[in-house]
Design an enzyme around this catalytic site. Structure first.
Site, PDB file in Angstrom:
ATOM      1  N   MET A  55       0.839  -1.198   0.000  1.00 12.11           N
ATOM      2  CA  MET A  55       0.000   0.000   0.000  1.00 12.11           C
ATOM      3  C   MET A  55       0.880   1.256   0.000  1.00 12.11           C
ATOM      4  O   MET A  55       0.417   2.350   0.362  1.00 12.11           O
ATOM      5  CB  MET A  55      -0.934   0.004   1.210  1.00 12.11           C
ATOM      6  CG  MET A  55      -1.894  -1.188   1.203  1.00 12.11           C
ATOM      7  SD  MET A  55      -3.390  -0.899   2.151  1.00 12.11           S
ATOM      8  CE  MET A  55      -2.708  -0.617   3.767  1.00 12.11           C
TER       9      MET A  55
ATOM     10  N   HIS B 138       8.922   1.294   3.354  1.00  7.06           N
ATOM     11  CA  HIS B 138      10.009   1.338   4.339  1.00  7.06           C
ATOM     12  C   HIS B 138      10.881   0.103   4.120  1.00  7.06           C
ATOM     13  O   HIS B 138      10.617  -0.694   3.209  1.00  7.06           O
ATOM     14  CB  HIS B 138       9.438   1.408   5.756  1.00  7.06           C
ATOM     15  CG  HIS B 138       8.423   0.332   6.067  1.00  7.06           C
ATOM     16  ND1 HIS B 138       8.725  -1.010   6.089  1.00  7.06           N
ATOM     17  CD2 HIS B 138       7.092   0.420   6.342  1.00  7.06           C
ATOM     18  CE1 HIS B 138       7.651  -1.710   6.390  1.00  7.06           C
ATOM     19  NE2 HIS B 138       6.637  -0.870   6.535  1.00  7.06           N
TER      20      HIS B 138
ATOM     21  N   HIS C 260       9.260  -3.333   3.482  1.00  2.00           N
ATOM     22  CA  HIS C 260       8.811  -3.588   2.112  1.00  2.00           C
ATOM     23  C   HIS C 260      10.012  -3.899   1.207  1.00  2.00           C
ATOM     24  O   HIS C 260       9.948  -4.785   0.348  1.00  2.00           O
ATOM     25  CB  HIS C 260       8.111  -2.355   1.533  1.00  2.00           C
ATOM     26  CG  HIS C 260       6.872  -1.931   2.247  1.00  2.00           C
ATOM     27  ND1 HIS C 260       6.793  -0.750   2.953  1.00  2.00           N
ATOM     28  CD2 HIS C 260       5.648  -2.509   2.348  1.00  2.00           C
ATOM     29  CE1 HIS C 260       5.573  -0.607   3.451  1.00  2.00           C
ATOM     30  NE2 HIS C 260       4.860  -1.670   3.118  1.00  2.00           N
TER      31      HIS C 260
ATOM     32  N   GLN D 154     -10.493  -2.524   2.168  1.00  2.58           N
ATOM     33  CA  GLN D 154     -10.011  -3.253   3.349  1.00  2.58           C
ATOM     34  C   GLN D 154      -9.950  -2.361   4.587  1.00  2.58           C
ATOM     35  O   GLN D 154      -9.505  -2.814   5.642  1.00  2.58           O
ATOM     36  CB  GLN D 154      -8.654  -3.905   3.071  1.00  2.58           C
ATOM     37  CG  GLN D 154      -7.492  -2.949   2.945  1.00  2.58           C
ATOM     38  CD  GLN D 154      -6.246  -3.666   2.470  1.00  2.58           C
ATOM     39  OE1 GLN D 154      -6.169  -4.168   1.353  1.00  2.58           O
ATOM     40  NE2 GLN D 154      -5.250  -3.765   3.339  1.00  2.58           N
TER      41      GLN D 154
ATOM     42  N   GLY E 159       4.650 -10.277   3.831  1.00  2.00           N
ATOM     43  CA  GLY E 159       5.401 -10.255   5.078  1.00  2.00           C
ATOM     44  C   GLY E 159       4.714 -11.071   6.164  1.00  2.00           C
ATOM     45  O   GLY E 159       3.493 -11.057   6.286  1.00  2.00           O
TER      46      GLY E 159
ATOM     47  N   GLN F 162      -3.019 -12.290   7.520  1.00  2.42           N
ATOM     48  CA  GLN F 162      -3.212 -11.961   6.098  1.00  2.42           C
ATOM     49  C   GLN F 162      -2.516 -12.996   5.211  1.00  2.42           C
ATOM     50  O   GLN F 162      -3.079 -13.472   4.216  1.00  2.42           O
ATOM     51  CB  GLN F 162      -2.647 -10.567   5.830  1.00  2.42           C
ATOM     52  CG  GLN F 162      -2.514 -10.211   4.359  1.00  2.42           C
ATOM     53  CD  GLN F 162      -2.071  -8.784   4.178  1.00  2.42           C
ATOM     54  OE1 GLN F 162      -2.877  -7.876   4.294  1.00  2.42           O
ATOM     55  NE2 GLN F 162      -0.799  -8.552   3.893  1.00  2.42           N
TER      56      GLN F 162
ATOM     57  N   LEU G 256      10.837  -7.624   9.365  1.00  6.76           N
ATOM     58  CA  LEU G 256      12.003  -6.773   9.607  1.00  6.76           C
ATOM     59  C   LEU G 256      11.691  -5.837  10.781  1.00  6.76           C
ATOM     60  O   LEU G 256      10.616  -5.239  10.822  1.00  6.76           O
ATOM     61  CB  LEU G 256      12.328  -5.956   8.358  1.00  6.76           C
ATOM     62  CG  LEU G 256      13.720  -5.348   8.360  1.00  6.76           C
ATOM     63  CD1 LEU G 256      14.788  -6.418   8.132  1.00  6.76           C
ATOM     64  CD2 LEU G 256      13.847  -4.281   7.281  1.00  6.76           C
TER      65      LEU G 256
ATOM     66  N   ARG H 240       2.594   2.593   9.716  1.00  7.30           N
ATOM     67  CA  ARG H 240       1.848   3.317  10.746  1.00  7.30           C
ATOM     68  C   ARG H 240       2.739   3.787  11.899  1.00  7.30           C
ATOM     69  O   ARG H 240       2.292   4.575  12.724  1.00  7.30           O
ATOM     70  CB  ARG H 240       0.698   2.462  11.277  1.00  7.30           C
ATOM     71  CG  ARG H 240      -0.400   2.238  10.215  1.00  7.30           C
ATOM     72  CD  ARG H 240      -1.629   1.568  10.788  1.00  7.30           C
ATOM     73  NE  ARG H 240      -2.750   1.589   9.866  1.00  7.30           N
ATOM     74  CZ  ARG H 240      -3.131   0.570   9.085  1.00  7.30           C
ATOM     75  NH1 ARG H 240      -2.452  -0.573   9.122  1.00  7.30           N
ATOM     76  NH2 ARG H 240      -4.160   0.684   8.283  1.00  7.30           N
TER      77      ARG H 240
HETATM   78  P1  AMP Z   1       1.461  -2.908   3.506  1.00  9.56           P
HETATM   79  O1  AMP Z   1       1.990  -1.841   2.594  1.00  9.56           O
HETATM   80  O2  AMP Z   1       1.429  -2.536   4.940  1.00  9.56           O
HETATM   81  O3  AMP Z   1       0.185  -3.512   2.986  1.00  9.56           O
HETATM   82  O4  AMP Z   1       2.539  -4.072   3.416  1.00  9.56           O
HETATM   83  C1  AMP Z   1       2.884  -4.650   2.188  1.00  9.56           C
HETATM   84  C2  AMP Z   1       3.627  -5.929   2.440  1.00  9.56           C
HETATM   85  O5  AMP Z   1       4.808  -5.657   3.183  1.00  9.56           O
HETATM   86  C3  AMP Z   1       2.793  -6.932   3.261  1.00  9.56           C
HETATM   87  O6  AMP Z   1       3.008  -8.229   2.739  1.00  9.56           O
HETATM   88  C4  AMP Z   1       3.375  -6.764   4.628  1.00  9.56           C
HETATM   89  O7  AMP Z   1       3.233  -7.924   5.433  1.00  9.56           O
HETATM   90  C5  AMP Z   1       4.837  -6.503   4.315  1.00  9.56           C
HETATM   91  N1  AMP Z   1       5.503  -5.851   5.440  1.00  9.56           N
HETATM   92  C6  AMP Z   1       5.100  -4.741   6.097  1.00  9.56           C
HETATM   93  N2  AMP Z   1       5.931  -4.473   7.118  1.00  9.56           N
HETATM   94  C7  AMP Z   1       6.876  -5.443   7.114  1.00  9.56           C
HETATM   95  C8  AMP Z   1       8.019  -5.736   7.929  1.00  9.56           C
HETATM   96  N3  AMP Z   1       8.347  -4.976   8.981  1.00  9.56           N
HETATM   97  N4  AMP Z   1       8.769  -6.816   7.616  1.00  9.56           N
HETATM   98  C9  AMP Z   1       8.427  -7.604   6.567  1.00  9.56           C
HETATM   99  N5  AMP Z   1       7.376  -7.384   5.756  1.00  9.56           N
HETATM  100  C10 AMP Z   1       6.604  -6.328   6.029  1.00  9.56           C
END
Ligand code: AMP
Length: 285
Positions: free
Chosen positions: A34, A38, A41, A65, A151, A157, A180, A191
């Site tokens: 999304m 960081h 990702h 969502q 992740g 999820q 991570l 967030r």
């Molecule tokens: P999001 O942008 O929050 O929807 O995350 C996109 C993808 O990055 C999802 O598969 C998350 O689980 C993964 N993700 C977010 N934060 C982390 C993290 N700290 N370590 C590993 N993967 C992550």
């Protein structure tokens, strides 16, 4: 200067490019996100580069969502900064659909995931996993990757998506990538930028509490008293409400009373106005 990734906001052009890559025998990896990218990702992108030839990163803040009182409108968006990070990380393409591209007039289908979506975030965020399952199914159909990476940070999820892909025979492999963390244990999250300095200083207690409980469970202790103590410890550290702190089977996510098989300890708690989630593996006692 690293190459900026190819940038697509039109599905036909994306499909033509991916088809050309596939025609050349290249293995394609999808990393759905999304945005507000960081290092967590980028770890997914790095993993993608290690296992495939072409890495496509989707950036789409998916309205379906988010609940009506959640942070959809204030969710951080910064496409240019994201593209610069993707260039550094070596992604090949960024898929940037608009809401109208994803959900044109007349869009009417939703995926309802099964038991993996029950409880935990499924209870406190009604409709969330249906929104996730629907958008991820669309992304998989749009890109057609060999592998999609998610992740472990969002562990429920990941299990929901595995179940949807299996049930609907979607021809993509789903792989999880370890969370991570900051050096103090806080899981990286888009967030975290909402946290005040005082909250940021308290936030590592979330992971520390999980780690302490996991240690007790791995020694064979019953879950219930440890979980109750954990909730009290989090509240004492300034978290609240703690939405859940639970021990679940790592594969099916069925509740467990102790870690008699491979398990996962999962938590969601507010710290001020920010909702944080985290989870750790618990090895069988
Ligand atoms: P999001 O942008 O929050 O929807 O995350 C996109 C993808 O990055 C999802 O598969 C998350 O689980 C993964 N993700 C977010 N934060 C982390 C993290 N700290 N370590 C590993 N993967 C992550």
């Amino acid at each position: 200067m690293p190459d900026t990734p190819l940038r697509f906001d039109d599905l036909d052009s994306l499909r033509r490019t991916v088809a050309a890559w596939r025609g050349a025998g290249e293995r394609i990896v999808l990393v759905p996100t999304m945005g507000a990218l960081h290092a967590g990702h980028l770890a997914l992108v790095a993993h993608g580069r290690a296992i495939g030839r072409r890495v496509v990163v989707s950036i789409f803040v998916n309205p379906t969502q988010f609940g009506p009182t959640e942070d959809f409108s204030r969710y951080p968006r910064d496409t240019e900064a994201d593209l610069a990070r993707l260039a550094e990380a070596g992604a090949d393409a960024a898929w940037l659909p608009s809401v109208a591209t994803m959900y044109p007039d007349g869009f009417a289908t939703r995926i309802e995931p099964g038991p993996a979506a029950g409880g935990l975030c499924g209870d406190v965020r009604p409709g969330h996993f249906s929104g996730v399952a629907t958008v991820v199914t669309k992304l998989l159909n749009q890109v057609g990757p060999d592998i999609a990476l998610f992740g472990e940070k969002d562990f429920q999820q990941l299990q929901v998506i595995r179940s949807v892909v299996r049930d609907l025979d979607i021809p993509a492999e789903i792989a999880g990538v370890p969370t991570l963390r900051e050096p103090d244990g806080l899981a990286l999250s888009s967030r975290n930028r909402y946290l005040t300095p005082d909250e940021r200083a308290r936030a590592p207690r979330l992971h520390a509490t999980l780690a302490e409980i996991a240690e007790g469970l791995a020694r064979g202790a019953a879950a219930h008293p440890l979980l109750a103590e954990g909730i009290a410890a989090l509240e004492a550290a300034g978290f609240g409400p703690v939405q859940y702190l639970e021990l679940r089977d790592a594969r099916t996510l069925a509740p467990l009373a102790r870690a008699e098989r491979e398990a996962r300890l999962l938590v969601a708690a507010y710290l001020g106005k920010t909702r944080l989630i985290d989870n750790v593996a618990v090895l069988p006692a």
